[in-house]
Design a protein around this motif. Structure first.
Motif, PDB file in Angstrom:
ATOM      1  N   SER A 280       0.799  -1.105   0.094  1.00  0.00           N
ATOM      2  CA  SER A 280      -0.019   0.115   0.075  1.00  0.00           C
ATOM      3  C   SER A 280       0.741   1.250  -0.084  1.00  0.00           C
ATOM      4  O   SER A 280       2.032   1.277   0.488  1.00  0.00           O
ATOM      5  CB  SER A 280      -0.971   0.059   1.103  1.00  0.00           C
ATOM      6  OG  SER A 280      -0.040  -0.010   2.453  1.00  0.00           O
ATOM      7  N   GLY A 288      -5.268   8.479   5.565  1.00  0.00           N
ATOM      8  CA  GLY A 288      -5.909   7.801   6.569  1.00  0.00           C
ATOM      9  C   GLY A 288      -6.918   6.424   5.755  1.00  0.00           C
ATOM     10  O   GLY A 288      -7.776   5.943   6.479  1.00  0.00           O
ATOM     11  N   LYS A 289      -6.318   6.162   4.444  1.00  0.00           N
ATOM     12  CA  LYS A 289      -6.752   4.910   3.739  1.00  0.00           C
ATOM     13  C   LYS A 289      -5.978   3.857   3.987  1.00  0.00           C
ATOM     14  O   LYS A 289      -6.222   3.011   2.863  1.00  0.00           O
ATOM     15  CB  LYS A 289      -7.132   5.409   2.632  1.00  0.00           C
ATOM     16  CG  LYS A 289      -8.200   6.623   2.392  1.00  0.00           C
ATOM     17  CD  LYS A 289      -8.582   6.990   1.036  1.00  0.00           C
ATOM     18  CE  LYS A 289      -9.572   8.032   1.005  1.00  0.00           C
ATOM     19  NZ  LYS A 289      -9.235   9.007  -0.303  1.00  0.00           N
ATOM     20  N   ASN A 290      -5.261   3.520   4.879  1.00  0.00           N
ATOM     21  CA  ASN A 290      -4.367   2.162   4.945  1.00  0.00           C
ATOM     22  C   ASN A 290      -5.388   1.247   5.575  1.00  0.00           C
ATOM     23  O   ASN A 290      -5.905   1.199   6.636  1.00  0.00           O
ATOM     24  CB  ASN A 290      -3.105   2.466   5.950  1.00  0.00           C
ATOM     25  CG  ASN A 290      -2.337   0.982   5.753  1.00  0.00           C
ATOM     26  OD1 ASN A 290      -2.676   0.155   5.850  1.00  0.00           O
ATOM     27  ND2 ASN A 290      -0.955   1.473   5.526  1.00  0.00           N
ATOM     28  N   ASP A 291      -5.432   0.277   4.760  1.00  0.00           N
ATOM     29  CA  ASP A 291      -6.454  -0.898   4.916  1.00  0.00           C
ATOM     30  C   ASP A 291      -6.189  -1.579   6.314  1.00  0.00           C
ATOM     31  O   ASP A 291      -7.166  -2.083   7.236  1.00  0.00           O
ATOM     32  CB  ASP A 291      -6.390  -2.298   4.089  1.00  0.00           C
ATOM     33  CG  ASP A 291      -6.858  -1.616   2.673  1.00  0.00           C
ATOM     34  OD1 ASP A 291      -7.617  -0.575   2.628  1.00  0.00           O
ATOM     35  OD2 ASP A 291      -6.699  -2.413   1.691  1.00  0.00           O
ATOM     36  N   LYS A 292      -4.842  -1.804   6.737  1.00  0.00           N
ATOM     37  CA  LYS A 292      -4.407  -2.507   7.935  1.00  0.00           C
ATOM     38  C   LYS A 292      -4.675  -1.431   9.256  1.00  0.00           C
ATOM     39  O   LYS A 292      -4.639  -1.957  10.468  1.00  0.00           O
ATOM     40  CB  LYS A 292      -2.973  -3.023   7.899  1.00  0.00           C
ATOM     41  CG  LYS A 292      -2.706  -3.737   6.631  1.00  0.00           C
ATOM     42  CD  LYS A 292      -3.210  -5.292   7.119  1.00  0.00           C
ATOM     43  CE  LYS A 292      -2.936  -6.159   5.847  1.00  0.00           C
ATOM     44  NZ  LYS A 292      -1.614  -6.236   5.558  1.00  0.00           N
ATOM     45  N   PRO A 294      -6.996   1.561   9.675  1.00  0.00           N
ATOM     46  CA  PRO A 294      -7.842   2.407   8.989  1.00  0.00           C
ATOM     47  C   PRO A 294      -8.076   3.674   9.853  1.00  0.00           C
ATOM     48  O   PRO A 294      -8.156   3.490  11.143  1.00  0.00           O
ATOM     49  CB  PRO A 294      -9.163   1.606   8.850  1.00  0.00           C
ATOM     50  CG  PRO A 294      -8.949   0.362   9.673  1.00  0.00           C
ATOM     51  CD  PRO A 294      -7.483   0.063   9.632  1.00  0.00           C
ATOM     52  N   GLY A 295      -7.974   5.031   9.207  1.00  0.00           N
ATOM     53  CA  GLY A 295      -8.172   6.060   9.820  1.00  0.00           C
ATOM     54  C   GLY A 295      -7.140   6.806  10.572  1.00  0.00           C
ATOM     55  O   GLY A 295      -6.856   7.736  11.170  1.00  0.00           O
ATOM     56  N   GLU A 296      -5.964   5.899  10.839  1.00  0.00           N
ATOM     57  CA  GLU A 296      -4.787   6.105  11.479  1.00  0.00           C
ATOM     58  C   GLU A 296      -3.820   6.956  10.427  1.00  0.00           C
ATOM     59  O   GLU A 296      -3.672   6.759   9.137  1.00  0.00           O
ATOM     60  CB  GLU A 296      -4.020   5.048  11.920  1.00  0.00           C
ATOM     61  CG  GLU A 296      -2.945   5.404  13.113  1.00  0.00           C
ATOM     62  CD  GLU A 296      -2.467   4.350  13.703  1.00  0.00           C
ATOM     63  OE1 GLU A 296      -1.388   4.412  14.191  1.00  0.00           O
ATOM     64  OE2 GLU A 296      -3.312   3.196  14.071  1.00  0.00           O
TER      65      GLU A 296
END
Length: 456
Positions: A280, A288-292, A294-296
């Motif tokens: 990714s 904030g769109k990292n699947d592992k 999310p929101g971080e």
């Protein structure tokens, strides 16, 4: 590889990423030289790979070095994986297959690089010899299969080992079997960074040929002079290469940030935990769109760590890293910083070097880089052999170091550290060709004598 950075400031804007790189700008009076080199540990008896565990393993070697030097240990869980010199700024770290790396402190002269290296090698020998460990100065392990090589206990390497085969043929070879020597140099402005980046990218194949030193794989000639350089051509082309866009109008820190944002990530580190986010992009993480996770949002540490997992021929961090050379025996190591300092830290030599390369097209630079692992000095660009360009570069490097006029205790300038490369130019042949002669002659078709002749 440098130690993981620890700065948990959350990032809010792209400008902060640019500012982090810009913070590397310093006046020429404060320019420093950093040299990193890797060497392959082997058992003195039998010339086998050295495991991490055990009374005569790499962990024991690091523990012994810590006792000798008093440096701070770098731990991952219960395992010592490196050492850090809080006062001087140097570090010792492990590459994935146990390659032992000294990241030298930032010093003012090549003479100091040489002195630091001599001290380091004396210290390493003091601890390693009683453990039955020697070190090899080649760009690639000459006799072992990948399966034979032990894996060091570092979380980031586990993630990279799983990811590499998805993106190239040679990623695992790069991790477990190669060694390099690198020089890290400073810049005094954005324009100075761009000029040095372009000159050193275009001329990186010269360093590859001068230091070509990896002609053997698993006991046989592999058809290359620098197989280590060939390995990088098919490791992960999303994060390596000759960066043709760096020669386009508008190049600067922002352009590098935009490139790095789209390079796939390997991991995110939280506490002692490595989180596998391989594949990714940093841009998605930033949004904030990292699947592992999310929101971080990423932190400054995440950015610094990510920049250290990009592997082009020249890498920008808060300094420029020259990445084209094979690992070599100790006597030749100071020649790499001498070469690049002579070219890049003297304005007249830098201008002349730019004149030499500025007319080359992106496809010509790429073709030269593609040919050099196999052909060495016989690679060509614009009807000139790379050998002739290397000779021109050596003249400029000598002149630059003479003008710098940094003298040692005997009143000799830094150009003396080019002597090993002068001999290579005089012979007209790469170190690898010399080694192949030995293999076909005095070594009687065996690579085993390399463990004596090319040991530290």
């Amino acid at each position: 590889m440098a130690r993981d950075q620890i700065d948990m400031t959350p990032l809010n804007s792209r400008d902060e990423l640019v500012a982090w790189l810009e913070a590397g700008i310093k006046p020429a009076s404060e320019f420093r030289i950093g040299t990193e080199h890797e060497k392959t540990p082997f058992t003195l008896e039998g010339h086998c790979p050295v495991p991490y565990e055990g009374a005569r393993g790499i962990g024991a070697l690091l523990e012994g070095m810590q006792l000798l030097l008093g440096w701070d240990p770098i731990m991952e869980g219960p395992n010592i994986i490196g050492l850090h010199d809080v006062t001087g700024g140097g570090a010792i770290s492990l590459e994935p297959g146990g390659q032992f790396e000294l990241s030298g402190a930032p010093v003012e002269t090549v003479h100091q690089t040489h002195a630091e290296l001599m001290a380091h090698l004396a210290q390493v020998r003091e601890v390693a010899t009683p453990l039955g460990i020697g070190f090899l100065g080649l760009g690639l392990t000459p006799s072992w299969s990948r399966e034979q090589i032990p894996v060091m206990p570092k979380g980031r390497y586990k993630i990279m080992t799983g990811y590499m085969p998805k993106v190239g043929r040679y990623g695992l070879d790069m991790m477990y079997r190669t060694c390099t020597v690198q020089t890290n140099l400073d810049f005094c402005s954005e324009a100075d960074m761009v000029k040095k980046l372009r000159v050193s990218l275009a001329l990186q194949p010269v360093a590859t040929a001068l230091f070509a030193n990896s002609p053997f794989t698993e006991g046989k000639p592999n058809g290359f002079l620098s197989f280590r350089s060939e390995v990088w051509r098919d490791t992960d082309n999303n994060r390596s290469g000759m960066l043709p866009w760096a020669f386009e109008d508008g190049m600067g820190f922002e352009r590098w940030v935009d490139y790095a944002l789209d390079v796939p990530m390997y991991f995110v580190k939280r506490g002692d935990q490595y989180i596998d986010v391989s594949g990714s992009s940093f841009r998605a993480f930033f949004d904030g769109k990292n699947d592992k996770m999310p929101g971080e949002r990423p932190t400054l540490s995440d950015w610094a760590n990510h920049l250290s997992t990009i592997f082009p021929e020249v890498r920008l961090k808060r300094y420029l890293e020259m990445r084209g050379a094979d690992g070599v025996p100790w006597g030749r190591l100071p020649a790499l910083p001498a070469f690049w300092v002579g070219l890049l830290y003297d304005d007249a030599s830098l201008d002349a070097a730019w004149e030499l390369v500025k007319g080359w097209e992106a496809w010509e630079r790429q073709a030269l880089r593609d040919d050099v692992p196999r052909l060495g000095f016989k690679a060509r660009i614009r009807n000139r052999f790379l050998y002739e360009i290397a000779k021109d570069c050596m003249v400029l490097a000598h002149a630059g170091l003479r003008r710098r006029a940094r003298l040692d205790a005997f009143g000799i300038d830094e150009s003396r550290h080019l002597a090993a490369l002068d001999r290579i130019i005089e012979s007209g042949r790469t170190p690898a060709e010399e080694m192949l002669d030995k293999y076909n002659g005095a070594w009687h078709g065996s690579v085993d004598p390399a463990y004596d002749e090319y040991a530290f």
